[in-house]
Design a protein around this motif. Structure first.
Motif, PDB file in Angstrom:
ATOM      1  N   GLY A 100      16.446   9.114   1.747  1.00 13.93           N
ATOM      2  CA  GLY A 100      15.969  10.553   1.981  1.00 13.93           C
ATOM      3  C   GLY A 100      14.710  10.589   1.294  1.00 13.93           C
ATOM      4  N   LEU A 101      14.025  11.803   1.826  1.00 16.96           N
ATOM      5  CA  LEU A 101      12.515  12.065   1.318  1.00 16.96           C
ATOM      6  C   LEU A 101      12.335  13.094   0.160  1.00 16.96           C
ATOM      7  N   GLU A 102      13.432  13.700  -0.409  1.00 19.01           N
ATOM      8  CA  GLU A 102      13.394  14.819  -1.155  1.00 19.01           C
ATOM      9  C   GLU A 102      12.561  14.551  -2.224  1.00 19.01           C
ATOM     10  N   ASN A 103      12.583  13.294  -2.911  1.00 24.16           N
ATOM     11  CA  ASN A 103      12.027  13.186  -4.164  1.00 24.16           C
ATOM     12  C   ASN A 103      10.969  11.936  -4.082  1.00 24.16           C
ATOM     13  N   ALA A 104      10.311  11.819  -2.724  1.00 24.37           N
ATOM     14  CA  ALA A 104       9.644  10.539  -2.390  1.00 24.37           C
ATOM     15  C   ALA A 104       8.074  11.068  -3.042  1.00 24.37           C
ATOM     16  N   TYR A 105       7.601   9.678  -3.596  1.00 27.10           N
ATOM     17  CA  TYR A 105       6.185   9.775  -3.667  1.00 27.10           C
ATOM     18  C   TYR A 105       5.473   8.462  -3.354  1.00 27.10           C
ATOM     19  N   LEU A 106       4.249   8.369  -3.105  1.00 24.72           N
ATOM     20  CA  LEU A 106       3.298   7.222  -2.965  1.00 24.72           C
ATOM     21  C   LEU A 106       2.561   6.764  -3.777  1.00 24.72           C
TER      22      LEU A 106
ATOM     23  N   LEU B 174       3.825  14.076   1.805  1.00 22.85           N
ATOM     24  CA  LEU B 174       3.879  13.550   0.719  1.00 22.85           C
ATOM     25  C   LEU B 174       2.775  13.089   0.028  1.00 22.85           C
ATOM     26  N   ALA B 175       2.693  12.864  -1.365  1.00 17.29           N
ATOM     27  CA  ALA B 175       1.627  12.885  -2.089  1.00 17.29           C
ATOM     28  C   ALA B 175       1.605  11.509  -2.784  1.00 17.29           C
ATOM     29  N   SER B 176       0.261  10.884  -2.759  1.00 14.95           N
ATOM     30  CA  SER B 176       0.030   9.415  -3.570  1.00 14.95           C
ATOM     31  C   SER B 176      -0.201   9.899  -4.921  1.00 14.95           C
ATOM     32  N   ILE B 177       0.456   9.463  -5.851  1.00 15.51           N
ATOM     33  CA  ILE B 177       0.202   9.945  -7.274  1.00 15.51           C
ATOM     34  C   ILE B 177      -0.437   9.030  -7.902  1.00 15.51           C
ATOM     35  N   GLY B 178      -0.786   7.724  -7.467  1.00 15.86           N
ATOM     36  CA  GLY B 178      -1.389   6.715  -8.416  1.00 15.86           C
ATOM     37  C   GLY B 178      -1.854   5.754  -7.412  1.00 15.86           C
ATOM     38  N   GLY B 179      -2.624   4.528  -7.920  1.00 13.22           N
ATOM     39  CA  GLY B 179      -2.903   3.334  -7.003  1.00 13.22           C
ATOM     40  C   GLY B 179      -4.023   2.835  -7.869  1.00 13.22           C
ATOM     41  N   LYS B 180      -4.501   1.656  -7.290  1.00 12.98           N
ATOM     42  CA  LYS B 180      -5.540   0.740  -7.560  1.00 12.98           C
ATOM     43  C   LYS B 180      -6.425   0.339  -6.436  1.00 12.98           C
ATOM     44  N   ASP B 181      -7.889   0.455  -6.547  1.00 13.01           N
ATOM     45  CA  ASP B 181      -8.697  -0.045  -5.598  1.00 13.01           C
ATOM     46  C   ASP B 181      -9.775  -1.191  -6.104  1.00 13.01           C
ATOM     47  N   SER B 182     -10.097  -1.977  -5.195  1.00 13.25           N
ATOM     48  CA  SER B 182     -11.246  -2.742  -5.485  1.00 13.25           C
ATOM     49  C   SER B 182     -12.269  -3.252  -4.291  1.00 13.25           C
ATOM     50  N   MET B 183     -13.317  -3.311  -4.721  1.00  9.16           N
ATOM     51  CA  MET B 183     -14.412  -3.370  -3.599  1.00  9.16           C
ATOM     52  C   MET B 183     -14.920  -5.008  -3.853  1.00  9.16           C
ATOM     53  N   SER B 184     -14.030  -6.054  -4.052  1.00 14.31           N
ATOM     54  CA  SER B 184     -14.672  -7.254  -4.426  1.00 14.31           C
ATOM     55  C   SER B 184     -14.007  -8.344  -3.904  1.00 14.31           C
ATOM     56  N   GLY B 185     -13.391  -7.955  -2.683  1.00 13.67           N
ATOM     57  CA  GLY B 185     -12.815  -9.081  -1.898  1.00 13.67           C
ATOM     58  C   GLY B 185     -13.555 -10.077  -0.999  1.00 13.67           C
TER      59      GLY B 185
ATOM     60  N   VAL C   1      -2.305  -0.986   0.861  1.00 11.44           N
ATOM     61  CA  VAL C   1      -0.659  -1.404   0.741  1.00 11.44           C
ATOM     62  C   VAL C   1      -0.113  -0.125   0.384  1.00 11.44           C
ATOM     63  N   SER C   2       0.639   0.323   0.861  1.00  7.08           N
ATOM     64  CA  SER C   2       1.411   1.594   0.536  1.00  7.08           C
ATOM     65  C   SER C   2       2.775   1.220  -0.076  1.00  7.08           C
ATOM     66  N   PHE C   3       3.069   1.958  -1.255  1.00  5.96           N
ATOM     67  CA  PHE C   3       4.277   1.798  -1.933  1.00  5.96           C
ATOM     68  C   PHE C   3       4.849   3.178  -2.184  1.00  5.96           C
ATOM     69  N   ALA C   4       6.002   3.223  -1.448  1.00  2.00           N
ATOM     70  CA  ALA C   4       6.954   4.500  -1.664  1.00  2.00           C
ATOM     71  C   ALA C   4       7.890   4.236  -2.597  1.00  2.00           C
ATOM     72  N   VAL C   5       8.150   5.658  -3.771  1.00  4.71           N
ATOM     73  CA  VAL C   5       9.135   5.402  -4.762  1.00  4.71           C
ATOM     74  C   VAL C   5      10.011   6.610  -4.616  1.00  4.71           C
ATOM     75  N   SER C   6      11.116   6.467  -5.036  1.00  5.36           N
ATOM     76  CA  SER C   6      11.834   7.858  -4.931  1.00  5.36           C
ATOM     77  C   SER C   6      13.163   7.559  -6.006  1.00  5.36           C
TER      78      SER C   6
END
Length: 523
Positions: free
Chosen positions: A123-129, A164-175, A187-192
């Motif tokens: 379900g999506l009740e407790n999902a975050y990204l 749904l909210a994205s509550i974290g992540g990492k970015d890079s501009m060196s590819g 890349v999206s990671f969904a957690v619950s």
């Protein structure tokens, strides 16, 4: 901080539509050897999926452990108690789409990760990204800046559409390396967190089941309509919660066809696909859709894709895909890189049996034997070891061996000796003591047990206290290196001493296997 300004130009996107040519069997066979679809089992099984004894879904499901799970699901570690609360995680990303249209690609990455959670029964009740972003070096060029700009807008649009909210992540501009750029990557990671009772796996469970395709309406750019998608999510979650779904998968890179083909693998249950389902529906992108194996008596939803069969084939019209051959191609693509199907002598293994006529009772009787569970740096299975002994009626004690200073080691030796004296069993749990280095595992455990005071306490327990020792994984390796297996006492290592050697594939393989207890002699 100092303000910075940059000009951004988002380039005209390309269409992400996938052209489907040729027949069903030819397209299915092409999927088997596509690197984005083919089996990664030889890689995945290098990692232990059972650590902590809290796994809800193994990485590969079904009787034959072949259908890849779309989510990770594991119970939360709770000391001394049992729980049905589990964490779940899934990811989404298609580089081919994101390269053509970073906005749509990032949007669909979110949809893919969230849809996998829904398919897994969370379900999506407790999902975050949380997002992992990786782009080419932008060099203050407006068109290069436009790619991360478009992707972040797409991800933001998906979040607002789903609430749904994205509550974290990492970015890079060196590819970028010289003239080579990475494709736009978000890349999206969904957690619950959810209840284990609703967790659903994707492999087909029974022959004769109706299989349905439930999909949202799609916009011209390939994205699912948000309102329609929300309704699909609600329907799937309700069906799973009501026990009306036996298996569920959401289409990813290879579309509905990939989902169906992989769903057959785990239990070798085939599918007769309805001939009126068109090829574009089967092989085109269908992010946000669901393939559902309905339970007996449950009403069908969406489009009826077909019916599961006892025969290990997938049929479509007058075309048939032999799943035995498809599976071979699917598994062999990466076999030279990540081997898992090794030829070995398949001669019958002698069925050794030892039946003790007399069972030895301990000289010292206790109602609840005390079990000492030492925890060394790198040990990671003390909770589940303690739970197993508690379930069996023992009284476990977890002792953390500290080694930050010489004084800590001395204090740990004294604590160990005192604990051994009041215990009937020592159980050394698994893990990676000292990182399993240098050159092998269990070295720190072995060194600690060779301390004269600890060694004397262990021998007193075994010889005069009628005590027992148990070692699992890293702990078992330590028992061998100490000489406790097979000699029953701690001895100095010799060149001729027994040791563990490499298996046929030269690596760990995490699978569930059936074992047979062949002796009743051990307490």
């Amino acid at each position: 901080g100092a303000e910075k300004h940059v000009k951004v130009h988002v380039s005209e996107p390309q269409s992400i539509a996938r052209t489907v040519e040729g027949g069903f069997a030819a397209n299915a066979e092409a999927l088997a050897t596509d690197l984005n679809v083919c089996s990664k089992r030889g890689l995945a099984e290098r990692f232990d999926a059972t650590i902590g004894a809290s796994t809800v879904l193994m990485p590969f499901g079904g009787k034959y452990q072949m259908t890849p799970a779309q989510i990770m699901a594991a119970k939360l570690p709770v000391e001394g108690k049992e729980t049905t609360t589990c964490s779940a995680m899934a990811y989404g990303y298609n580089p081919y789409i994101t390269e053509k249209d970073p906005f749509v690609g990032a949007y669909l990455a979110v949809i893919e990760s969230v849809s996998k959670l829904v398919a897994g029964g969370t379900g999506l009740e407790n999902a975050y990204l949380t997002f992992q972003e990786y782009f080419e070096r932008v060099n203050f060029e407006p068109t290069r800046w436009g790619k991360p700009m478009a992707a972040l807008l797409g991800a933001m649009k998906a979040q607002t559409d789903l609430g749904l909210a994205s509550i974290g992540g990492k970015d890079s501009m060196s590819g970028t390396f010289e003239n080579i750029d990475v494709p736009p990557t978000l890349v999206s990671f969904a957690v619950s967190v959810c209840n284990t009772k609703t967790i659903t796996s994707p492999e087909f469970k029974a022959a004769g089941s109706m299989v349905c395709l439930l999909e949202p309406t799609y916009l011209a750019d390939g994205r699912p309509d948000a309102t329609s998608l929300q309704e699909v999510y609600k329907t799937v979650s309700a069906l799973i919660a009501d026990g009306k779904v036996l298996a569920c998968a959401t289409p990813t890179y290879g579309g509905v066809a990939e989902a169906v083909l992989k769903m057959t693998l785990g239990n070798r249950i085939g599918l007769a696909v309805n001939g009126d389902v068109d090829m574009e529906t089967l092989f085109g992108y269908r992010y946000g859709a669901f393939v559902l194996e309905m339970a007996a008596g449950a009403e069908t939803v969406g489009t009826v894709l077909g019916t599961t069969t006892d025969a290990y084939v997938v049929t479509y019209g007058n075309e048939t895909v032999d799943m035995t051959a498809w599976q071979a191609a699917y598994e062999n693509k990466l076999e030279p890189v990540y081997a898992c199907n090794i030829d070995y002598d398949k001669a019958p293994i002698p069925a050794y049996t030892y039946a003790a006529k007399e069972r030895v009772a301990p000289a010292i009787k206790v109602a609840k034997p005390r079990v000492l569970i030492p925890v060394f740096p790198g040990t990671n299975c003390e909770y589940d070891t303690a739970k197993a002994f508690a379930r069996a009626g023992a009284e476990p004690e977890i002792l953390v061996v500290r080694n930050l200073s010489a004084a800590d080691v001395t204090a740990s030796v004294e604590a160990m000796v005192a604990a051994v004296k009041k215990s009937q069993i020592i159980a050394i749990p698994g893990g990676f003591s000292g990182g399993d280095e240098p050159d092998g595992s269990g070295k720190f455990i072995t060194a600690f047990f060779r301390n004269p005071a600890v060694k004397d306490a262990v021998h007193e327990l075994l010889n005069n206290g009628d005590g027992l020792m148990c070692g699992i994984c890293n702990g078992f390796q330590a028992l061998i290196k100490l000489g406790l297996v097979p000699y029953g006492k701690i001895v100095d290592g010799e060149e001729s001493a027994p040791t563990l050697t490499f298996n046929l594939i030269g690596r760990h393989q995490s699978r569930l296997v059936n074992t047979r207890v062949c002796s009743n002699k051990s307490p």
